[in-house]
Each structure stands twice: as C-alpha cells, then as structure tokens.
Write a protein that holds these residues in place. Structure first.
Motif, short mmCIF file in Angstrom:
data_model
loop_
_atom_site.label_atom_id
_atom_site.label_comp_id
_atom_site.label_asym_id
_atom_site.label_seq_id
_atom_site.Cartn_x
_atom_site.Cartn_y
_atom_site.Cartn_z
N THR A 163 -16.90 4.13 -8.76
CA THR A 163 -15.52 4.73 -8.47
C THR A 163 -14.68 4.34 -9.34
O THR A 163 -13.68 5.31 -9.27
N LEU A 202 -4.06 14.90 -3.89
CA LEU A 202 -3.28 14.13 -3.68
C LEU A 202 -2.51 13.55 -5.09
O LEU A 202 -1.40 13.04 -5.02
N GLU A 256 -16.43 9.74 -4.60
CA GLU A 256 -16.02 11.07 -4.75
C GLU A 256 -16.54 12.02 -5.63
O GLU A 256 -16.57 13.20 -5.34
N HIS A 257 -17.79 11.64 -6.04
CA HIS A 257 -18.58 12.26 -6.83
C HIS A 257 -19.47 13.41 -5.93
O HIS A 257 -19.72 14.42 -6.61
N ASN A 268 -8.35 15.49 -0.95
CA ASN A 268 -7.71 14.83 -2.22
C ASN A 268 -7.97 15.87 -3.38
O ASN A 268 -7.17 15.83 -4.30
N SER A 311 -18.51 6.12 -0.20
CA SER A 311 -17.14 6.65 -0.64
C SER A 311 -17.07 7.24 -1.83
O SER A 311 -16.18 8.02 -2.07
N ILE A 317 -13.46 7.23 -12.35
CA ILE A 317 -12.70 8.21 -11.55
C ILE A 317 -11.55 7.93 -11.35
O ILE A 317 -10.45 8.90 -11.76
N ASN A 375 -11.57 12.76 0.71
CA ASN A 375 -11.73 12.78 -0.73
C ASN A 375 -11.77 14.41 -1.01
O ASN A 375 -11.46 14.63 -2.10
N ALA A 400 -6.66 5.67 -7.05
CA ALA A 400 -5.72 5.96 -8.46
C ALA A 400 -4.14 6.08 -7.62
O ALA A 400 -3.34 5.52 -8.33
N GLY A 426 -12.86 1.82 3.20
CA GLY A 426 -13.10 2.70 2.31
C GLY A 426 -12.64 3.88 2.05
O GLY A 426 -12.51 4.74 3.07
N MET A 427 -12.46 4.22 0.70
CA MET A 427 -11.98 5.52 0.44
C MET A 427 -12.44 5.95 -0.87
O MET A 427 -13.28 5.16 -1.42
N GLY A 428 -11.87 7.27 -1.53
CA GLY A 428 -12.41 7.49 -2.64
C GLY A 428 -11.50 7.04 -3.99
O GLY A 428 -10.50 6.71 -3.72
N SER A 429 -11.98 7.86 -5.13
CA SER A 429 -11.24 7.27 -6.34
C SER A 429 -9.78 7.69 -6.39
O SER A 429 -8.95 7.05 -6.90
N THR A 430 -9.76 9.20 -5.77
CA THR A 430 -8.31 9.51 -5.97
C THR A 430 -7.37 8.69 -5.33
O THR A 430 -6.16 8.48 -5.65
N ASP A 431 -7.70 8.47 -3.81
CA ASP A 431 -6.88 7.47 -3.19
C ASP A 431 -6.48 6.23 -3.61
O ASP A 431 -5.35 5.58 -3.69
N GLY A 478 -10.78 0.06 -0.76
CA GLY A 478 -11.52 0.17 -1.78
C GLY A 478 -12.11 1.21 -1.92
O GLY A 478 -12.65 2.11 -1.03
N ALA A 479 -12.49 1.84 -3.28
CA ALA A 479 -13.34 2.83 -3.43
C ALA A 479 -14.64 2.40 -3.38
O ALA A 479 -15.57 2.51 -4.35
N ASP A 480 -15.17 1.96 -2.21
CA ASP A 480 -16.52 1.58 -1.86
C ASP A 480 -16.39 1.62 -0.25
O ASP A 480 -15.65 1.02 0.30
N SER A 481 -17.42 2.32 0.31
CA SER A 481 -17.57 2.65 1.78
C SER A 481 -17.64 0.97 2.48
O SER A 481 -17.10 1.21 3.58
N ARG A 494 -15.41 10.65 7.71
CA ARG A 494 -13.98 10.38 7.62
C ARG A 494 -13.50 10.17 5.87
O ARG A 494 -12.75 10.98 5.55
N ILE A 495 -14.40 9.56 5.05
CA ILE A 495 -13.92 9.29 3.84
C ILE A 495 -14.27 10.55 3.06
O ILE A 495 -13.40 10.90 2.20
#
Lengths: 166, 417
Positions: B36, A153, A67-68, A96, A65, B39, A93, B142, B135-140, B118-121, A88-89
């Motif tokens: 994650t 986002l 975002e880097h 966003n 996941s 960020i 990202n 935030a 799982g999602m990214g850091s901005t989600d 969670g910002a982890d897949s 998907r993720i």
C-alpha cells in the motif's frame, strides 16, 4: 451521464476477488486492470467495455484495504459500481480516487447482467434503459460530496493545504 | 460516550461527538506496507510537498512480499526504503522486520488512547490496547502524511459481552470467529465493536490482539477494548510515550448489545469461503488437509507458537501435510527459539520461516494448488486467498491447527489422544 452494460455479482465480493494479492507486487493501474475480477469471473476482462457498470448485492469490496481494488475496476473502464451496500474501506477508497459508487437496493433487485444503464450522478438517478425503470440512489453526505466535487481526496487536501498557507 | 466516541472526541478537539458526525481527527500513528505504501507515496508527491508532517508518526513496514519474492516486489520495497531514508520515517529492514500488526505494539509504537490509521485493513488490531485503530487506503494515508489529520465519520458502536469460563483450547480466535459467525461478515458494517465482560478481563493481551485484528472481518471500522491494568502494563516500558486511558461512560449509548456465554464453547472453525461460515470443530467432519499455516497478524504471536508447540511436542506432522510455522516478528522468533519451540517444530517436521505475511494473502511461502485444502490461523478464507481459486482455506486457532497437522485432517486437540 454515465452509460454502460451491467456485469452483475452477488454478496460479499471481496477485494481478493476484485484483484488477487498475487498481482499486488505492482501498482500500475493498467497491470492491475488485466486481472480484475479474475478469481470469480475469468471472462470479465475479456467482456468489459468502457462505460460498463458493476452491480452487486451486499457488502461489495469487503476484505483488504488495498486501493488497488477500486483502481483495477476504474482502469478496466468501469464507470460506476451500484450495490445494496459497500464495505467501509472500499467505499472510502473509491470516493478518494474518483470511482463513483451508488447505493440502491431497488436498482440492484431490478437489474441483471447485460442490462443497459444510464446514471446521472448529479441527480443520483439510475435509469435501467432495458427495463424502462428509474431508481434514485442514496445521496452522498455533504462532506463526501465536497471531496467528489474537488476531484478526489488529493485535490481536496491540496486545497486545504493552500487554505492553511494563505 | 462509549470508548470509540471518547477517543475520537479527544482527537477532534471536541467535548462530545455522536455517531454520524463528520470530524477531523489528529492521528498519532500512520502505517503502510510494501503493497500500500508505494501508492501512498505516489499520491503524497502529487500534493507538491517536500516533507511529511511528522516523520516520527509514520511507520513503513515491508512485510507482505518480503524477503522479496521477485524483482517486482523488490522494486516496491525499494520505494519504501528510499522514501524512509529521505524523510526519516520509521522503517523496518529485513532482519528487524516483522508483520506490521505484530511489531507495532511489540515495539511500543502504538499506545492506549491513540488514533492510528493504516493502509492495511487489519490495522484494527491495536484496538486491543484501547486505541482507535482503523484500516484505510493509500490515498487516505497520503493525505494524512501531509496534514497529520484525517476525516472520519464517527461510527455507532456495537457492544459484545462475553461471560462464563473459557474451556481448554478455546481462546481469542474462537471468540471472534464465533462472534463473526453470529453477526455475519457485514454484521458490524460501518460500526465499531467494543469487547468486554468477565472473559475478556481474564484474556491475555495476545488473545485480545487476535480478536481486535478480526473486527474488520465483520465489516467493522474498529474493534476496541477498554484498557485495563494488563493493557497499560503491556504498553508501559515499551515506549517513552505515556498511555492515555479512555473508558466508556456508564450511560454510554450502543447501537446494539450482544451477550455470549462461552462456558460450553468449542474451538471454532471457519469453512470456505467466508470467515462467518463458522462451525464448532466437532461438527467439521472428515476434512483432510494438505497444508497447515500457523502465523499471521492474527495468530503469529508468542502465545500462539507456545500453544502450537505444546501440541506438536514429541509428535510428527502427518506425512500428507505440509506444516508451515511463521513467527510474527524477530522477537517472537527469538523467544520461541530460546523456549525450545523452534526445535519442537523442526523435529515434528514443520517448515519454520522468517516473519512474513506471505501465505496469508497468497503472496509466497505456502501457495496452494488447485483442489488443495489448508487449515490456517490466518484471518480470511476468501476464494483464491492463499493461491489457486480452486483451493480451500479453513480458519482456526493455533491449537486446532497444530492438532490437525498431526492428524492430517481437521480435529480438536482433544481428539488426538
């Protein structure tokens, strides 16, 4: 209008390939960009120029996941990624943080490394200038267009929070 | 509605949702780690807020580069520590720390019926409890830390039914590797996976966590199990919160239904460089290995160490192999210690480590050199995943990993005798 040369890859380009985890003890975009794609294409960092476009087949961005991954691509100067499908993720990202992604199997099929592309994000068109062909990308759902229009986002959420407060 | 739709509808305040609907779902738990969260925290501050929406619902676990492997990773972990102290969010310090997807359910922080982001897949792990975890990214993360909700597109669900009886040494890891081998790494792209059938009814919670954990390796948004008595019993007593049991309707709609008979299934091995590149262990010929890793959010739980210990007991790790064993949490470590397993591992010649994600993602504690091969109980075998882009990672269950550490090459535990 986005404009650039193509760097083409195959299926299942994963986030470890885009930015290996060994470099994730930092999160500065500039530091991340220095290692973008290095495990599958050592020359990418050397060759990439502002505006360039990554083209790949299916499931681009699978895996972590982090975002880097879209951050590293964006900070490398890449203006957009075109693929047949995205993980998907990664898709979420990229939207966003404001890295444009376009889905078009036809454009991917007809494009090779080194081709010159022009992308009109509003119209959703991909023009392969080298081959003289124009393709239409799958349109974004309305909800995502809202996020993109807001500038990502965080801006979208800031507006929502302001709306709540008002 | 199916299980995913039931949970999402309840969290969106709707009677009914369908695949493709865009909803705003209330979240019960928000998670991020030392890669994650920095960020996420940076993006959170851009919102101009002073406080998160509810510190009790936010969990930060530094587990990837912790105990810190260098100055840069120490700086990252420090960002989490300082944010946690200032905001009062849950934080796990070294010594109490474990791998996020081992400790969140172990400590009762996630419950059946929850929506967890969670910002982890591998956040999808908690689907084993009957939660919608993704799982999602850091901005989600935030944005959710600010608002307590998250936008989501309701996914279609693919149903997987497993029938028959599991042979010896075949478990949750083999079921999920086999399934990913059948449908491919994008076989469930944008979808939820719902697991069921008589085999699942009998499967341990540990086996279910392993399966849900790897749903992301098929591209899925979530991997879910209907919470049965076993799942509710697991969750109860770990939390003051009450489990909420959602069950799919009898007429629930699925995008597809797959049925697998497991009675003749062998332990499965994923060959480099994709988790879908799966073969039965008997068809993996003469793969001599340099390293074995038993641990990770996929297979670092007590049952996994128990299985490894049962095979390593009284045996020696092959002199050409480094065998690294990493309990997924301090509790797992303690339980394994009290059960005598740690002694078994050390006598067999294994290295045993404090909990960390380290080697799984090529972070630290077991990095591969060019040309080296590793058999790991982890979840990914992408190019360069555990070190050199010229190394190779194979994936298996803990029994095959332990047997292979003894044999020096990839073998079934049955081939050891």
């Amino acid at each position: 209008m986005l404009k650039g040369r193509v760097h083409k890859y195959g299926a299942n380009v994963d986030t470890d390939a885009i930015i290996p985890a060994r470099h994730l003890n930092v999160s500065d975009p500039f530091d991340l960009a220095r290692h973008c794609m290095e495990d599958i294409d050592l020359d990418f960092v050397k060759n990439v120029k502002p505006g360039d476009i990554i083209v790949a087949t299916t499931n681009f961005g699978c895996g972590s996941s982090r975002e880097h991954a879209p951050i590293a691509i964006k900070a490398s100067g890449v203006s957009a990624v075109i693929a047949k499908s995205f993980a998907r993720i990664f898709f979420r990202n990229a939207i966003n943080i404001g890295l444009p992604l376009l889905e078009s199997a036809e454009a991917v099929e007809a494009t090779e490394t080194g081709d010159e592309l022009e992308i009109d994000l509003t119209a959703g068109t991909i023009n392969n200038v080298t081959r003289g062909k124009v393709f239409l990308a799958k349109p974004y759902p309305d909800f995502m267009s809202e996020i993109i229009k807001s500038g990502g986002l965080i801006e979208y959420t800031r507006k929502r929070l302001a709306g709540k407060a008002a | 509605m199916n299980l995913a739709e039931k949970i999402l509808a309840a969290h969106a305040g709707k009677e009914h949702v369908s695949p493709g609907d865009f909803i705003s779902a209330k979240v019960d738990v928000i998670l991020a780690n030392d890669i994650t969260a920095p960020i996420a925290i940076r993006e959170f501050w851009k919102l101009g807020l002073e406080k998160v929406f509810d510190p009790k619902k936010i969990v930060l676990v530094p587990d990837h580069f912790v105990p810190n492997k260098d100055i840069a990773s120490a700086e990252q972990a420090k960002i989490l520590r300082e944010f946690s102290r200032a905001q009062g969010v849950t934080f796990f310090e070294c010594g109490q720390m474990g791998i996020e997807h081992v400790i969140l359910h172990e400590k009762g922080l996630v419950m059946p019926g929850d929506v967890i982001i969670g910002a982890d897949s591998h956040t999808c792990t908690y689907g084993a409890l009957g939660a919608f975890a993704t799982g999602m990214g850091s901005t989600d993360v935030a944005s959710a830390m600010a608002t307590g909700d998250i936008w989501m597109k309701v996914p279609p669900t693919i149903k997987f039914n497993y029938k028959g009886k599991l042979p010896k040494y075949v478990g949750g890891k083999d079921l999920i590797l086999y399934t990913i081998g059948q449908i491919g790494v994008d076989g469930a792209l944008y979808a939820a996976m719902e697991f069921g059938g008589e085999v699942i009814d009998k499967l341990s919670m540990e086996g279910r966590f392993t399966m849900a954990n790897m749903a992301i390796e098929a591209g899925a948004k979530a991997g879910l199990f209907t919470p049965d008595k076993k799942a509710v019993a697991y969750a109860k007593g770990r939390s003051e919160r009450k489990p909420v049991v959602f069950e799919p309707d009898a007429d629930a709609a699925y995008q597809a239904v797959h049925e697998y008979d497991v009675s003749k299934m062998e332990p499965q091995v994923a060959l480099p460089h994709l988790p879908s590149n799966v073969k039965p262990v008997s068809q993996v010929n003469r793969v001599y290995i340099d390293q074995v890793v038993i641990g990770s959010c996929t297979n670092g739980r007590f049952e996994d160490l128990q299985m490894a210990a049962s095979i390593l007991n009284g045996k020696k790790v092959n002199s050409n192999v480094r065998c690294i064993i990493i309990p997924g949490s301090q509790q797992v470590y303690l339980d394994a210690l009290r059960s005598g397993y740690i002694e078994v591992f050390i006598e067999a010649g294994c290295a045993v480590s404090t909990p960390t994600c380290g080697p799984c993602l090529g972070g630290h504690m077991g990095i591969l050199a060019a040309g080296e091969k590793c058999l790991a109980t982890t979840n990914r075998n992408f190019i360069g995943r555990m070190g050199s882009p010229k190394s190779e990672v194979y994936l298996s269950n803990p029994a095959v990993a332990a047997a292979s550490a003894i044999a020096g090459k990839i073998v079934s535990p049955e081939a050891l005798a």
